[in-house]
Design a protein around this motif. Sequence first.
Motif, PDB file in Angstrom:
ATOM      1  N   CYS A  19      13.020  -4.563   4.188  1.00  0.00           N
ATOM      2  CA  CYS A  19      12.392  -3.928   5.349  1.00  0.00           C
ATOM      3  C   CYS A  19      11.517  -2.796   4.832  1.00  0.00           C
ATOM      4  O   CYS A  19      11.997  -1.885   4.143  1.00  0.00           O
ATOM      5  CB  CYS A  19      13.446  -3.387   6.308  1.00  0.00           C
ATOM      6  N   ILE A  20      10.234  -2.866   5.131  1.00  0.00           N
ATOM      7  CA  ILE A  20       9.266  -1.874   4.670  1.00  0.00           C
ATOM      8  C   ILE A  20       8.951  -0.937   5.826  1.00  0.00           C
ATOM      9  O   ILE A  20       8.526  -1.375   6.898  1.00  0.00           O
ATOM     10  CB  ILE A  20       7.972  -2.555   4.172  1.00  0.00           C
ATOM     11  N   ILE A  21       9.164   0.362   5.618  1.00  0.00           N
ATOM     12  CA  ILE A  21       8.878   1.362   6.637  1.00  0.00           C
ATOM     13  C   ILE A  21       7.500   1.940   6.353  1.00  0.00           C
ATOM     14  O   ILE A  21       7.273   2.540   5.310  1.00  0.00           O
ATOM     15  CB  ILE A  21       9.920   2.497   6.633  1.00  0.00           C
ATOM     16  N   GLY A  22       6.578   1.759   7.285  1.00  0.00           N
ATOM     17  CA  GLY A  22       5.231   2.288   7.119  1.00  0.00           C
ATOM     18  C   GLY A  22       4.206   1.187   6.917  1.00  0.00           C
ATOM     19  O   GLY A  22       4.308   0.407   5.967  1.00  0.00           O
ATOM     20  N   GLY A  23       3.214   1.131   7.809  1.00  0.00           N
ATOM     21  CA  GLY A  23       2.202   0.085   7.751  1.00  0.00           C
ATOM     22  C   GLY A  23       0.834   0.565   7.326  1.00  0.00           C
ATOM     23  O   GLY A  23      -0.187   0.001   7.725  1.00  0.00           O
ATOM     24  N   GLY A  24       0.813   1.621   6.508  1.00  0.00           N
ATOM     25  CA  GLY A  24      -0.437   2.040   5.886  1.00  0.00           C
ATOM     26  C   GLY A  24      -0.743   1.163   4.688  1.00  0.00           C
ATOM     27  O   GLY A  24      -0.126   0.106   4.487  1.00  0.00           O
ATOM     28  N   PRO A  25      -1.685   1.577   3.836  1.00  0.00           N
ATOM     29  CA  PRO A  25      -2.057   0.724   2.704  1.00  0.00           C
ATOM     30  C   PRO A  25      -0.907   0.443   1.744  1.00  0.00           C
ATOM     31  O   PRO A  25      -0.796  -0.667   1.226  1.00  0.00           O
ATOM     32  CB  PRO A  25      -3.188   1.504   2.016  1.00  0.00           C
ATOM     33  N   ALA A  26      -0.022   1.434   1.509  1.00  0.00           N
ATOM     34  CA  ALA A  26       1.094   1.200   0.582  1.00  0.00           C
ATOM     35  C   ALA A  26       2.051   0.156   1.125  1.00  0.00           C
ATOM     36  O   ALA A  26       2.436  -0.791   0.424  1.00  0.00           O
ATOM     37  CB  ALA A  26       1.829   2.516   0.303  1.00  0.00           C
ATOM     38  N   GLY A  27       2.465   0.308   2.388  1.00  0.00           N
ATOM     39  CA  GLY A  27       3.395  -0.642   2.980  1.00  0.00           C
ATOM     40  C   GLY A  27       2.823  -2.040   3.086  1.00  0.00           C
ATOM     41  O   GLY A  27       3.509  -3.034   2.798  1.00  0.00           O
ATOM     42  N   LEU A  28       1.552  -2.137   3.487  1.00  0.00           N
ATOM     43  CA  LEU A  28       0.923  -3.448   3.615  1.00  0.00           C
ATOM     44  C   LEU A  28       0.728  -4.104   2.248  1.00  0.00           C
ATOM     45  O   LEU A  28       0.934  -5.315   2.087  1.00  0.00           O
ATOM     46  CB  LEU A  28      -0.417  -3.319   4.330  1.00  0.00           C
ATOM     47  N   LEU A  29       0.337  -3.305   1.263  1.00  0.00           N
ATOM     48  CA  LEU A  29       0.145  -3.850  -0.084  1.00  0.00           C
ATOM     49  C   LEU A  29       1.467  -4.388  -0.632  1.00  0.00           C
ATOM     50  O   LEU A  29       1.519  -5.500  -1.183  1.00  0.00           O
ATOM     51  CB  LEU A  29      -0.419  -2.756  -0.988  1.00  0.00           C
ATOM     52  N   LEU A  30       2.539  -3.628  -0.458  1.00  0.00           N
ATOM     53  CA  LEU A  30       3.845  -4.092  -0.919  1.00  0.00           C
ATOM     54  C   LEU A  30       4.262  -5.341  -0.160  1.00  0.00           C
ATOM     55  O   LEU A  30       4.775  -6.308  -0.758  1.00  0.00           O
ATOM     56  CB  LEU A  30       4.889  -2.989  -0.736  1.00  0.00           C
ATOM     57  N   GLY A  31       4.046  -5.351   1.147  1.00  0.00           N
ATOM     58  CA  GLY A  31       4.403  -6.526   1.933  1.00  0.00           C
ATOM     59  C   GLY A  31       3.693  -7.779   1.477  1.00  0.00           C
ATOM     60  O   GLY A  31       4.295  -8.858   1.367  1.00  0.00           O
ATOM     61  N   HIS A  32       2.413  -7.673   1.184  1.00  0.00           N
ATOM     62  CA  HIS A  32       1.650  -8.832   0.711  1.00  0.00           C
ATOM     63  C   HIS A  32       2.133  -9.301  -0.660  1.00  0.00           C
ATOM     64  O   HIS A  32       2.251 -10.515  -0.908  1.00  0.00           O
ATOM     65  CB  HIS A  32       0.165  -8.489   0.659  1.00  0.00           C
ATOM     66  N   LEU A  33       2.395  -8.355  -1.563  1.00  0.00           N
ATOM     67  CA  LEU A  33       2.850  -8.734  -2.900  1.00  0.00           C
ATOM     68  C   LEU A  33       4.205  -9.432  -2.848  1.00  0.00           C
ATOM     69  O   LEU A  33       4.432 -10.435  -3.533  1.00  0.00           O
ATOM     70  CB  LEU A  33       2.928  -7.498  -3.794  1.00  0.00           C
ATOM     71  N   LEU A  34       5.114  -8.934  -2.017  1.00  0.00           N
ATOM     72  CA  LEU A  34       6.432  -9.558  -1.890  1.00  0.00           C
ATOM     73  C   LEU A  34       6.323 -10.928  -1.224  1.00  0.00           C
ATOM     74  O   LEU A  34       6.977 -11.897  -1.651  1.00  0.00           O
ATOM     75  CB  LEU A  34       7.373  -8.651  -1.096  1.00  0.00           C
ATOM     76  N   THR A  35       5.505 -11.024  -0.197  1.00  0.00           N
ATOM     77  CA  THR A  35       5.318 -12.308   0.485  1.00  0.00           C
ATOM     78  C   THR A  35       4.751 -13.341  -0.478  1.00  0.00           C
ATOM     79  O   THR A  35       5.163 -14.518  -0.466  1.00  0.00           O
ATOM     80  CB  THR A  35       4.388 -12.139   1.703  1.00  0.00           C
ATOM     81  N   GLN A  36       3.811 -12.916  -1.314  1.00  0.00           N
ATOM     82  CA  GLN A  36       3.231 -13.822  -2.301  1.00  0.00           C
ATOM     83  C   GLN A  36       4.290 -14.366  -3.257  1.00  0.00           C
ATOM     84  O   GLN A  36       4.186 -15.500  -3.727  1.00  0.00           O
ATOM     85  CB  GLN A  36       2.137 -13.084  -3.081  1.00  0.00           C
ATOM     86  N   GLU A  37       5.320 -13.567  -3.525  1.00  0.00           N
ATOM     87  CA  GLU A  37       6.398 -13.974  -4.428  1.00  0.00           C
ATOM     88  C   GLU A  37       7.558 -14.648  -3.698  1.00  0.00           C
ATOM     89  O   GLU A  37       8.596 -14.925  -4.303  1.00  0.00           O
ATOM     90  CB  GLU A  37       6.923 -12.752  -5.197  1.00  0.00           C
TER      91      GLU A  37
END
Length: 389
Positions: free
Chosen positions: A6-24
């Motif tokens: 669960c990622i708290i925060g939808g700024g660039p850091a949270g979105l970037l982490l979400g995309h990288l994890l989803t890709q994996e």
Amino acid sequence: MKKQVCIIGGGPAGLLLGHLLTQEGVDCVVLERRTGDYVLGRIRAGVLEQVTVDLMKRLGLDERMKAEGLPHDGFNLADGERLIRIDIKELTGKEVMVYGQTELTRDLMEASAGRGLEVIYGAEDVELHDIDGANPHVTFTKDGSPRRVNCRFIAGCDGFHGPSRQAIPASVGKDFERVYPFGWLGILADVPPCNHELIYANHERGFALASMRSNTRSRYYIDVPLTEKIEDWSDERIWDELAIRLGPEAAAHITRGPSIEKSIAPLRSYVYAPMRHGSLLLCGDSAHIVPPTGAKGLNLAASDVYYAAEALSAFFGKNDADGIAAYSDKALARVWKSERFSWSLTRLMHRFPEDGDFERAMQVAELDYIASSRAAQTSIAENYVGLPV
């Protein structure tokens, strides 16, 4: 709902982490308190290190950045009379990319749905629970209804004032902080920049920065006492002050225009350690703040995200917990080096109220040394383009 992260925060850091994890193949959700429009309305910096550019390239989300971004192979230090150019491309073989944080965030937001990254906007009253153990959960409200996310890890990408860091027991961590006695008054205008590269200026009247978001949109700053009020600064007064502080060479090329946005941002250096407690990993501004001198804020968040994504992907993909255990030490090693650079450049280019003739003479001597020393310029260039991750 049940997620791995669960990622708290939808700024660039949270979105970037979400995309990288989803890709994996890691199942995650991003919770953002504000609306998407509000997130995109934040005016932020836009000088990207190679680590940030490379992460967008890895995701295949760099097409617009390549088309609209401005590669820079140098920047300038000014002392009121001359420009000292730091040729970062010649000194390091690398460059930085000028691409607005708003645009990078837009790229990440627009790709989320198509790539299966769930982002919940308007997630209010977020609280973290049981972070000490292996079964944490997050509660929040959406449209007035209570919601819950059960997960294995929580990534706090929610900024300095978010709930993630506050969830760590006071006895666990330590704050390191330096609050500066001035703020940056910024003006954004749809005018061409006065120079094709950034200019950091040290003038007897104070600091100034000439930067840009594109070839037609400029961002300028001057430092002012924290007691100043934005309503006392007309556009004309700001342009006049910029022309003085940036020096005659830059002033001759300033194009004036009406402001799109004006604001005064306070400056601080801040680090919280450790950056992991139990099942909670902190990324970006939730763990550290740098003064904008040197453009390290977003890039530090990106390097945190890089380390966090590697650690979480290894945990779920290979049942390898070593990266999780090492996350805080690895991230903090880079954080402190970037804090050092931002602090030293801030100290060099600003006039502090307590400074006297000696401190000013030291600034002059340092700038003279930088102007004549390839070694000094190389050190600055290496830090400006970003240290290795």
